[in-house]
Write a protein that holds these residues in place. Structure first.
Motif, PDB file in Angstrom:
ATOM      1  N   ILE A 152       0.867  -1.177   0.000  1.00 27.90           N
ATOM      2  CA  ILE A 152       0.000   0.000   0.000  1.00 27.90           C
ATOM      3  C   ILE A 152       0.906   1.230   0.000  1.00 27.90           C
ATOM      4  CG2 ILE A 152      -1.733   1.310   1.287  1.00 27.90           C
ATOM      5  CD1 ILE A 152      -2.680  -1.373   2.475  1.00 27.90           C
ATOM      6  N   THR A 170       1.581   5.062   0.615  1.00 30.50           N
ATOM      7  CA  THR A 170       1.068   6.136   1.464  1.00 30.50           C
ATOM      8  C   THR A 170       2.007   7.339   1.385  1.00 30.50           C
ATOM      9  OG1 THR A 170       0.439   6.755   3.723  1.00 30.50           O
ATOM     10  CG2 THR A 170       2.245   5.172   3.509  1.00 30.50           C
ATOM     11  N   PRO A 182      -3.202   9.943  -5.712  1.00 29.13           N
ATOM     12  CA  PRO A 182      -4.077   9.501  -4.611  1.00 29.13           C
ATOM     13  C   PRO A 182      -4.764   8.184  -4.951  1.00 29.13           C
ATOM     14  CG  PRO A 182      -5.051  11.361  -5.772  1.00 29.13           C
ATOM     15  CD  PRO A 182      -3.679  11.160  -6.351  1.00 29.13           C
ATOM     16  N   ALA A 183      -5.306   7.527  -3.933  1.00 31.48           N
ATOM     17  CA  ALA A 183      -6.014   6.269  -4.114  1.00 31.48           C
ATOM     18  C   ALA A 183      -7.229   6.487  -5.011  1.00 31.48           C
ATOM     19  CB  ALA A 183      -6.465   5.713  -2.766  1.00 31.48           C
ATOM     20  N   GLN A 192     -10.943   6.319  -6.347  1.00 32.68           N
ATOM     21  CA  GLN A 192     -12.215   6.213  -5.637  1.00 32.68           C
ATOM     22  C   GLN A 192     -13.326   5.642  -6.516  1.00 32.68           C
ATOM     23  OE1 GLN A 192     -12.410   6.732  -2.274  1.00 32.68           O
ATOM     24  NE2 GLN A 192     -10.213   6.918  -2.536  1.00 32.68           N
ATOM     25  N   ARG A 195      -8.707  -4.213  -6.090  1.00 30.41           N
ATOM     26  CA  ARG A 195      -9.736  -3.340  -5.532  1.00 30.41           C
ATOM     27  C   ARG A 195      -9.504  -3.042  -4.058  1.00 30.41           C
ATOM     28  NH1 ARG A 195     -15.547  -4.012  -4.247  1.00 30.41           N
ATOM     29  NH2 ARG A 195     -16.292  -1.894  -4.176  1.00 30.41           N
ATOM     30  N   MET A 196      -9.360  -4.059  -3.235  1.00 20.98           N
ATOM     31  CA  MET A 196      -9.167  -3.831  -1.807  1.00 20.98           C
ATOM     32  C   MET A 196      -8.733  -5.120  -1.146  1.00 20.98           C
ATOM     33  SD  MET A 196     -13.071  -3.690  -0.314  1.00 20.98           S
ATOM     34  CE  MET A 196     -13.771  -2.899  -1.749  1.00 20.98           C
ATOM     35  N   ARG A 206     -12.434   2.870   5.186  1.00 21.22           N
ATOM     36  CA  ARG A 206     -11.283   3.409   4.446  1.00 21.22           C
ATOM     37  C   ARG A 206     -10.137   3.635   5.406  1.00 21.22           C
ATOM     38  NH1 ARG A 206     -14.719   7.541   1.288  1.00 21.22           N
ATOM     39  NH2 ARG A 206     -15.169   6.384  -0.604  1.00 21.22           N
ATOM     40  N   ASP A 216      -5.437   6.923   3.837  1.00 22.39           N
ATOM     41  CA  ASP A 216      -5.145   7.370   2.475  1.00 22.39           C
ATOM     42  C   ASP A 216      -6.323   7.157   1.529  1.00 22.39           C
ATOM     43  OD1 ASP A 216      -2.352   8.356   2.491  1.00 22.39           O
ATOM     44  OD2 ASP A 216      -1.961   6.350   3.271  1.00 22.39           O
ATOM     45  N   TYR A 272      -7.868   4.185   0.929  1.00 20.51           N
ATOM     46  CA  TYR A 272      -7.998   2.824   0.407  1.00 20.51           C
ATOM     47  C   TYR A 272      -9.123   2.098   1.140  1.00 20.51           C
ATOM     48  CZ  TYR A 272      -3.477   3.435  -1.846  1.00 20.51           C
ATOM     49  OH  TYR A 272      -2.439   3.890  -2.615  1.00 20.51           O
ATOM     50  N   HIS A 273      -9.965   1.423   0.370  1.00 16.46           N
ATOM     51  CA  HIS A 273     -11.053   0.659   0.959  1.00 16.46           C
ATOM     52  C   HIS A 273     -10.525  -0.624   1.590  1.00 16.46           C
ATOM     53  CE1 HIS A 273     -14.802   2.582  -0.799  1.00 16.46           C
ATOM     54  NE2 HIS A 273     -13.803   3.321  -1.234  1.00 16.46           N
TER      55      HIS A 273
END
Length: 145
Positions: A23, A25, A82-83, A85, A92-93, A131, A134, A136-137
């Motif tokens: 991830i 950040t 940025p992540a 949306q 995806r997550m 979330r 940052d 992220y889901h």
């Protein structure tokens, strides 16, 4: 040409498990505080790798939860987008398994983290999303056993 019969490699496990996800950040301390202080990950160690081609560096925080890890990455000396949306193709997550969806959400809301989707309760599972700092889901999943 070397050809192996499936029986020759049946004793060897080639792929064992998902080891980690990465991830990106922009604020590693805030990310570490969220994943350790809120979600219960353990900080294993930090590392910094020089990126000769850009002159920057890659800071890495290794976090563990139940034998699966997250690498929080911070590209120093270069911008990161940025992540996303919106729905998109690709990753995806991640999902975290919880024992009790209602208690998990109660705990998170007490920390100021509201679900951004759900919860939805089905016969075989319950599901919600939150979330990270940052954007992220993170899916929360309770399996009904």
């Amino acid at each position: 040409m070397l050809v192996h019969d499936v029986a020759d490699i049946a004793e060897v496990t080639l792929f064992k498990r998902i080891d980690h996800i990465e991830i990106v950040t922009h604020d590693p301390d805030r990310g570490v505080a969220f994943y350790t202080g809120v979600l219960g990950f353990k900080l294993r160690f930090r590392d910094r790798v020089p990126l000769k081609e850009t002159g920057g560096s890659l800071a890495i925080a290794y976090l563990d939860l139940g034998g699966t890890a997250i690498e929080l990455l911070t590209y120093e000396g270069m911008p990161a987008e940025p992540a996303p949306q919106d729905l998109q193709l690709g990753y995806r997550m991640m999902a975290l398994e919880v024992d009790d969806m209602k208690k998990a959400l109660e705990y998170l809301m007490g920390k100021g983290i509201d679900p951004v989707w759900g919860p939805v309760f089905r016969d075989k599972y319950a599901r919600a999303e939150i979330r990270d700092p940052d954007g992220y889901h993170i899916e929360l999943r309770q399996w009904m056993r």
